[in-house]
Scaffold this active site. Structure first.
Site, PDB file in Angstrom:
ATOM      1  N   LYS A 241       0.143   4.266  -0.320  1.00 41.64           N
ATOM      2  CA  LYS A 241      -0.488   5.468   0.260  1.00 41.64           C
ATOM      3  C   LYS A 241      -0.243   6.682  -0.645  1.00 41.64           C
ATOM      4  CE  LYS A 241       0.183   3.389   4.750  1.00 41.64           C
ATOM      5  NZ  LYS A 241       0.090   3.548   6.188  1.00 41.64           N
TER       6      LYS A 241
ATOM      7  N   GLY B 125       2.288   2.142  10.750  1.00 46.15           N
ATOM      8  CA  GLY B 125       3.208   3.269  10.604  1.00 46.15           C
ATOM      9  C   GLY B 125       3.862   3.704  11.909  1.00 46.15           C
TER      10      GLY B 125
ATOM     11  N   GLU C 232      -5.419  -5.207  10.494  1.00 48.94           N
ATOM     12  CA  GLU C 232      -4.415  -4.176  10.716  1.00 48.94           C
ATOM     13  C   GLU C 232      -4.727  -3.451  12.031  1.00 48.94           C
ATOM     14  OE1 GLU C 232      -2.432  -2.949   6.820  1.00 48.94           O
ATOM     15  OE2 GLU C 232      -4.214  -1.728   7.003  1.00 48.94           O
TER      16      GLU C 232
ATOM     17  N   HIS D 127      -9.475   0.990   4.674  1.00 48.11           N
ATOM     18  CA  HIS D 127      -8.210   1.167   5.401  1.00 48.11           C
ATOM     19  C   HIS D 127      -8.442   2.086   6.596  1.00 48.11           C
ATOM     20  CE1 HIS D 127      -4.110   2.406   6.321  1.00 48.11           C
ATOM     21  NE2 HIS D 127      -3.726   1.307   5.695  1.00 48.11           N
TER      22      HIS D 127
ATOM     23  N   GLU E  48      -6.857   4.479   7.719  1.00 47.60           N
ATOM     24  CA  GLU E  48      -6.664   5.921   7.455  1.00 47.60           C
ATOM     25  C   GLU E  48      -7.890   6.511   6.770  1.00 47.60           C
ATOM     26  OE1 GLU E  48      -2.898   5.487   5.465  1.00 47.60           O
ATOM     27  OE2 GLU E  48      -1.977   4.923   7.378  1.00 47.60           O
TER      28      GLU E  48
ATOM     29  N   SER F 244       3.384  -2.298  10.317  1.00 43.26           N
ATOM     30  CA  SER F 244       4.838  -2.287  10.480  1.00 43.26           C
ATOM     31  C   SER F 244       5.500  -3.628  10.138  1.00 43.26           C
ATOM     32  CB  SER F 244       5.221  -1.834  11.893  1.00 43.26           C
ATOM     33  OG  SER F 244       4.722  -0.523  12.135  1.00 43.26           O
TER      34      SER F 244
ATOM     35  N   ASN G 262       0.871  -1.178   0.000  1.00 42.33           N
ATOM     36  CA  ASN G 262       0.000   0.000   0.000  1.00 42.33           C
ATOM     37  C   ASN G 262       0.907   1.227   0.000  1.00 42.33           C
ATOM     38  OD1 ASN G 262      -1.821   2.043   0.487  1.00 42.33           O
ATOM     39  ND2 ASN G 262      -2.263   1.432   2.605  1.00 42.33           N
TER      40      ASN G 262
HETATM   41  C1  PEP Z   1      -0.775   0.002   5.981  1.00 39.79           C
HETATM   42  O1  PEP Z   1      -0.877   1.166   5.696  1.00 39.79           O
HETATM   43  O2  PEP Z   1      -1.629  -0.779   5.572  1.00 39.79           O
HETATM   44  C2  PEP Z   1       0.349  -0.417   6.823  1.00 39.79           C
HETATM   45  C3  PEP Z   1       0.307  -1.616   7.352  1.00 39.79           C
HETATM   46  O3  PEP Z   1       1.384   0.476   6.999  1.00 39.79           O
HETATM   47  P1  PEP Z   1       2.820   0.177   7.687  1.00 39.79           P
HETATM   48  O4  PEP Z   1       3.334  -1.109   7.093  1.00 39.79           O
HETATM   49  O5  PEP Z   1       3.667   1.348   7.311  1.00 39.79           O
HETATM   50  O6  PEP Z   1       2.591   0.071   9.157  1.00 39.79           O
END
Ligand code: PEP
Length: 252
Positions: free
Chosen positions: A12, A174, A168, A96, A98, A214, A10
């Protein structure tokens, strides 16, 4: 039952179209010998068409990061499922955290998107996960149940073959904090149980549930070794060809 591992990046709101091409070229040369992991990249909307062109001769498939549920109309700034299909997308990330946190998406609006994506032949990657506060309040299971039930309302058992779920935990996205493999597996097992209750054991054992939060080259193998973890949705570490491929190789 062996489920095919799916690793999705992803991106973003990162990478211009020119930067997208550079990253894809880096991924393509490193991915030539990988055949047993499904690889997906989700660049921004403005890069989808050139990404589709660049990926024609590779095993990496394309996904988008969101879409609206109407197919066309006076919805300034939105993009539809038929547009994503035409641009070459196979997958679309929906719900997601976000999008939920900054853009007001709810289980109900995620569900409308799910129906449209499936009706138009896109495979949704539906994201769910609890916040830190919800985990600390012991509400993780309740939140996951609400998100799974709400997001999948009215989706048939047959349609579930095209659905991917991504667990998630919001506190791990992040932040550099990763759920332990045991924490992730516990949540995944619970989610699989919800699917079994709603759709039966065959659908539940076939559905792929990615972990996201992460994921990095250093923790991917341990996470992916867990029975209920069928892939990863990767943010930050998917923006660099070396680290994204290292995660894919850990999945092999
Ligand atoms: C994501 O945005 O789906 C995500 C898991 O981000 P990150 O790997 O940076 O934590």
């Amino acid at each position: 039952m062996a489920r095919r591992i799916i690793i999705a990046g992803n991106w973003k709101m990162h990478k211009t179209p020119a930067e997208t091409l550079r990253l894809l070229n880096g991924l393509k040369v490193r991915a030539v010998n990988i055949s047993n992991v499904e690889m997906v990249v989700c660049p921004t909307f403005v890069s989808l068409t050139i990404a589709a062109e660049a990926l024609k001769d590779s095993r990496i498939v394309l996904g988008a990061q969101n879409m609206f549920w109407e197919t066309e109309g006076a919805y300034t700034g939105e993009i539809s499922a038929p547009m994503l299909k035409d641009a070459g997308c196979t997958y679309v990330i929906l719900g997601h955290s976000e999008r939920r946190q900054y853009f007001g998406e709810t289980d109900e609006t995620v569900n409308k998107r799910m129906h449209r994506a499936l009706a138009e032949g896109l495979k949704p990657i539906m994201c769910i996960g609890e916040t830190l506060q919800e985990r600390e309040d012991n509400r993780m299971f309740e939140v996951l149940e609400r998100q799974v039930t709400g997001g999948l309302a009215g989706i048939s058992a047959g349609q579930m073959a095209d659905v991917v779920l991504a667990y998630e935990p919001v506190w791990a996205i992040g932040t550099g904090k990763t759920a332990t493999p045991e924490q992730a597996d516990e949540a995944h097992a619970y989610i699989r149980g919800l699917i079994a209750k709603a759709y039966g054991d065959t659908v539940a054992s076939a559905i792929r549930i990615q972990y996201g939060g992460s994921v990095k080259p250093g923790n991917a193998a341990e996470l992916l070794s867990k029975d209920n973890i069928d892939g990863a949705l990767v943010g930050g570490a998917s923006l660099d060809a070396e680290s994204f491929i290292a995660i894919i190789k850990a999945a092999e």
